[in-house]
Design a protein around this motif. Structure first.
Motif, PDB file in Angstrom:
ATOM      1  N   TYR A  82      24.514  43.164  -2.845  1.00  0.00           N
ATOM      2  CA  TYR A  82      23.035  43.035  -2.609  1.00  0.00           C
ATOM      3  C   TYR A  82      22.597  44.399  -2.759  1.00  0.00           C
ATOM      4  CZ  TYR A  82      22.665  37.854  -1.763  1.00  0.00           C
ATOM      5  OH  TYR A  82      22.733  36.498  -1.845  1.00  0.00           O
ATOM      6  N   SER A  83      23.317  45.552  -2.763  1.00  0.00           N
ATOM      7  CA  SER A  83      22.899  46.859  -2.675  1.00  0.00           C
ATOM      8  C   SER A  83      23.152  47.531  -3.941  1.00  0.00           C
ATOM      9  CB  SER A  83      23.515  47.578  -1.501  1.00  0.00           C
ATOM     10  OG  SER A  83      23.361  47.071  -0.291  1.00  0.00           O
ATOM     11  N   GLY A  84      22.673  48.376  -4.503  1.00  0.00           N
ATOM     12  CA  GLY A  84      22.658  49.150  -5.630  1.00  0.00           C
ATOM     13  C   GLY A  84      21.258  49.477  -6.222  1.00  0.00           C
ATOM     14  N   LEU A  85      20.817  49.017  -7.473  1.00  0.00           N
ATOM     15  CA  LEU A  85      19.927  49.317  -8.328  1.00  0.00           C
ATOM     16  C   LEU A  85      19.104  48.193  -8.540  1.00  0.00           C
ATOM     17  CD1 LEU A  85      21.515  51.963 -10.784  1.00  0.00           C
ATOM     18  CD2 LEU A  85      20.032  52.604  -8.758  1.00  0.00           C
ATOM     19  N   LYS A  86      17.968  48.274  -8.123  1.00  0.00           N
ATOM     20  CA  LYS A  86      16.970  47.003  -8.364  1.00  0.00           C
ATOM     21  C   LYS A  86      15.905  47.446  -9.536  1.00  0.00           C
ATOM     22  CE  LYS A  86      13.930  47.520  -4.410  1.00  0.00           C
ATOM     23  NZ  LYS A  86      12.486  47.975  -5.237  1.00  0.00           N
TER      24      LYS A  86
ATOM     25  N   ASP B  71      20.767  47.039   1.007  1.00  0.00           N
ATOM     26  CA  ASP B  71      20.559  45.624   1.624  1.00  0.00           C
ATOM     27  C   ASP B  71      20.566  45.865   3.142  1.00  0.00           C
ATOM     28  OD1 ASP B  71      20.522  42.706   1.709  1.00  0.00           O
ATOM     29  OD2 ASP B  71      22.362  42.759   2.586  1.00  0.00           O
ATOM     30  N   PRO B  72      19.636  45.195   3.815  1.00  0.00           N
ATOM     31  CA  PRO B  72      19.371  45.429   5.261  1.00  0.00           C
ATOM     32  C   PRO B  72      20.728  44.851   5.976  1.00  0.00           C
ATOM     33  CG  PRO B  72      17.476  44.732   4.322  1.00  0.00           C
ATOM     34  CD  PRO B  72      18.355  44.677   3.259  1.00  0.00           C
ATOM     35  N   SER B  73      21.141  43.997   5.354  1.00  0.00           N
ATOM     36  CA  SER B  73      22.540  43.220   6.247  1.00  0.00           C
ATOM     37  C   SER B  73      23.818  44.050   5.683  1.00  0.00           C
ATOM     38  CB  SER B  73      22.542  41.617   5.517  1.00  0.00           C
ATOM     39  OG  SER B  73      21.285  41.149   6.191  1.00  0.00           O
TER      40      SER B  73
ATOM     41  N   SER C 193       8.295  38.662 -10.396  1.00  0.00           N
ATOM     42  CA  SER C 193       9.180  38.405  -9.527  1.00  0.00           C
ATOM     43  C   SER C 193      10.016  36.998  -9.713  1.00  0.00           C
ATOM     44  CB  SER C 193       9.200  39.025  -8.144  1.00  0.00           C
ATOM     45  OG  SER C 193       8.292  38.116  -7.651  1.00  0.00           O
ATOM     46  N   ILE C 194       8.934  36.322  -9.952  1.00  0.00           N
ATOM     47  CA  ILE C 194       9.329  34.666 -10.083  1.00  0.00           C
ATOM     48  C   ILE C 194       9.950  34.504 -11.455  1.00  0.00           C
ATOM     49  CG2 ILE C 194       8.204  32.461 -10.288  1.00  0.00           C
ATOM     50  CD1 ILE C 194       8.311  33.385  -7.355  1.00  0.00           C
TER      51      ILE C 194
ATOM     52  N   SER D 271      16.875  39.210  -3.283  1.00  0.00           N
ATOM     53  CA  SER D 271      17.006  37.664  -2.672  1.00  0.00           C
ATOM     54  C   SER D 271      18.373  37.339  -3.130  1.00  0.00           C
ATOM     55  CB  SER D 271      15.878  36.748  -2.975  1.00  0.00           C
ATOM     56  OG  SER D 271      15.620  36.719  -4.307  1.00  0.00           O
ATOM     57  N   ASN D 272      18.981  37.814  -4.279  1.00  0.00           N
ATOM     58  CA  ASN D 272      20.156  37.376  -4.799  1.00  0.00           C
ATOM     59  C   ASN D 272      20.830  38.423  -5.670  1.00  0.00           C
ATOM     60  OD1 ASN D 272      19.978  36.814  -7.804  1.00  0.00           O
ATOM     61  ND2 ASN D 272      18.173  35.613  -7.157  1.00  0.00           N
ATOM     62  N   PRO D 273      22.261  38.425  -5.664  1.00  0.00           N
ATOM     63  CA  PRO D 273      23.011  39.418  -6.334  1.00  0.00           C
ATOM     64  C   PRO D 273      22.657  39.771  -7.836  1.00  0.00           C
ATOM     65  CG  PRO D 273      24.436  38.059  -5.261  1.00  0.00           C
ATOM     66  CD  PRO D 273      23.118  37.400  -4.977  1.00  0.00           C
TER      67      PRO D 273
END
Length: 421
Positions: A259-263, A252-254, A418-419, A271-273
């Motif tokens: 919000y960081s890990g595996l997507k 996550d940039p912030s 993604s939607i 955009s959300n956890p």
């Protein structure tokens, strides 16, 4: 103490003798298959004859001099590889999405179905999503000659199952019921992956249910043992599902930890956890996977089945790759735990979850090794080089990630996915 040791030694010798007494022909006299997408031959985001022919039970059975019968599918969904290579046009896509059967058998000895797990092996048929489900319904009757009334009664609640079960099982019953009719002498019995793979596909741990998994795997093998026909079988452990090509690291940039890990690979950002597996969730999955694999090994020991530790094999594949080499010694390189890329062979199909043709051959060979070791056979292995050679995805790779990010049509697909996921 000496008596107990002597009894244990005699028992061990008896079991070893009874196992070795079974010839390969006797062991594979009637092969039965239950399982999930890996057993049915799902890759390219569909199931059809050319994918079913390369499923591991079909390959291993052929190598052992046996065969299995199954309902041949033509969908649902499309072969993504064919679409991206323009080998499947509008009418082909429409026909595939609708799905159906190319050929059928009244009682398949291969009952593996995409999406299955040990719970659905017991409960889902080709006609009912859950054969044990019930509901309350009004039953009208004459209480007296002048009084017509009703009472509430319990009736079956038969909801239509998904298309893979409808086309794969048809009128034969649940996977467990099919095996009880076939009465196999050898069983491919693995259906554990979806009990934990759901976490990777949905980037959530909400689907994990240890009590249900243990209850249903134990009930399934109790029923298999009660048939009295089995002489042997094979199970395999489930690899680390957080290491499949479907997932990729994201920071996550912030700097937010949840919000960081595996997507999922098709997401450009989070955009959300709920769209990422964070470190705590990955730890939870790892612990569940250890429990699941220990239970699979315990069931294999109880049934005196062979067991292939695919978790260890996949970890080695992820770290070191798998060499591919022809009979003359030429090699296209080491296959990696990804879908094929230019000058880089891979074991996954384009969904990043299921093996491609070459991957299925690798998978089959690991099961053959386990069976040979357990029962003392010399079943020949599948030629992995031949599988790679005829695997169009490996010979002519499609970079799906690049397609989804650089191609306008691909960008549209990625946005829609993604939607809705």
């Amino acid at each position: 103490m000496k008596t107990n040791k002597a009894f244990s030694l005699v028992l061990a010798l008896f079991l070893a003798g009874s196992l070795s007494a079974q010839t390969q022909g006797e062991m594979f006299q009637r092969v039965g298959v239950v399982g999930d997408s890996l057993s049915q031959g799902f890759f390219g985001v569909t199931v059809e004859k050319k994918t079913q022919d390369w499923a591991y039970p079909v390959l291993v059975s052929k190598q052992a001099g046996a065969s299995v019968s199954y309902n041949v599918l033509k969908g649902p969904f499309v072969n993504l590889e064919d679409v991206l290579k323009w080998d499947c046009g509008i009418f082909c896509i429409a026909e595939s999405i609708i799905g159906g059967n190319k050929s059928t058998v009244s009682l398949p000895s291969h009952a593996g179905i995409t999406g299955a797990e040990y719970t659905t092996l017991l409960k889902t048929s080709g006609k009912c999503e859950d054969i044990t489900a019930t509901k309350q319904a009004k039953e009208w009757y004459w209480a007296k000659w002048y009084w017509y009334t009703y009472r509430w009664v319990t009736v079956a609640d038969c909801k239509e199952p998904d298309k893979f079960h409808r086309f794969g099982l048809r009128d034969a019953g649940t996977q467990a019921q099919v095996m009880e009719k076939v009465k196999p002498t050898f069983l491919f019995g693995s259906a554990g992956a979806n009990h934990v793979l759901c976490t990777a596909l949905h980037t959530s741990t909400d689907c994990l249910d240890e009590a249900r998994f243990k209850r249903d795997i134990r009930e399934f093998f109790r029923r298999m043992a009660a048939m009295g026909s089995l002489k042997g079988g094979v199970l395999f452990t489930v690899p680390n599902v957080t290491a499949i090509a479907f997932l990729e690291p994201y920071k996550d940039p912030s700097g937010r930890a949840n919000y960081s890990g595996l997507k999922a690979f098709f997401r450009n950002s989070v955009s959300n956890p709920n769209q990422v597996l964070d470190a705590n969730e990955i730890g939870t999955i790892s612990n569940f996977l250890n429990m699941l694999n220990n239970e699979i090994k315990a069931q294999a020991a109880t049934m005196r089945f062979a067991v292939a530790d695919l978790r260890v094999i996949f970890d080695d594949l992820k770290e070191n790759g798998r060499p591919i080499r022809s009979a003359s010694g030429w090699s296209p390189g080491n296959a990696r735990a990804n879908w094929p890329l230019p000058n880089q062979p891979g074991v996954f199909g384009l969904d990043g979850v299921h093996p491609n043709m070459y991957g299925h051959s690798l998978f089959a060979n690991e099961l053959i090794k386990a069976i040979n070791t357990r029962y003392g056979y010399s079943i020949p292995q599948v030629s992995e080089y031949t599988a790679w050679y005829y695997d169009t995805l490996n010979r002519n790779p499609v970079d799906l990630k690049k397609f989804l990010t650089e191609n306008i049509f691909g960008q549209a697909i990625s946005w829609v996915v993604s939607i809705f996921t």
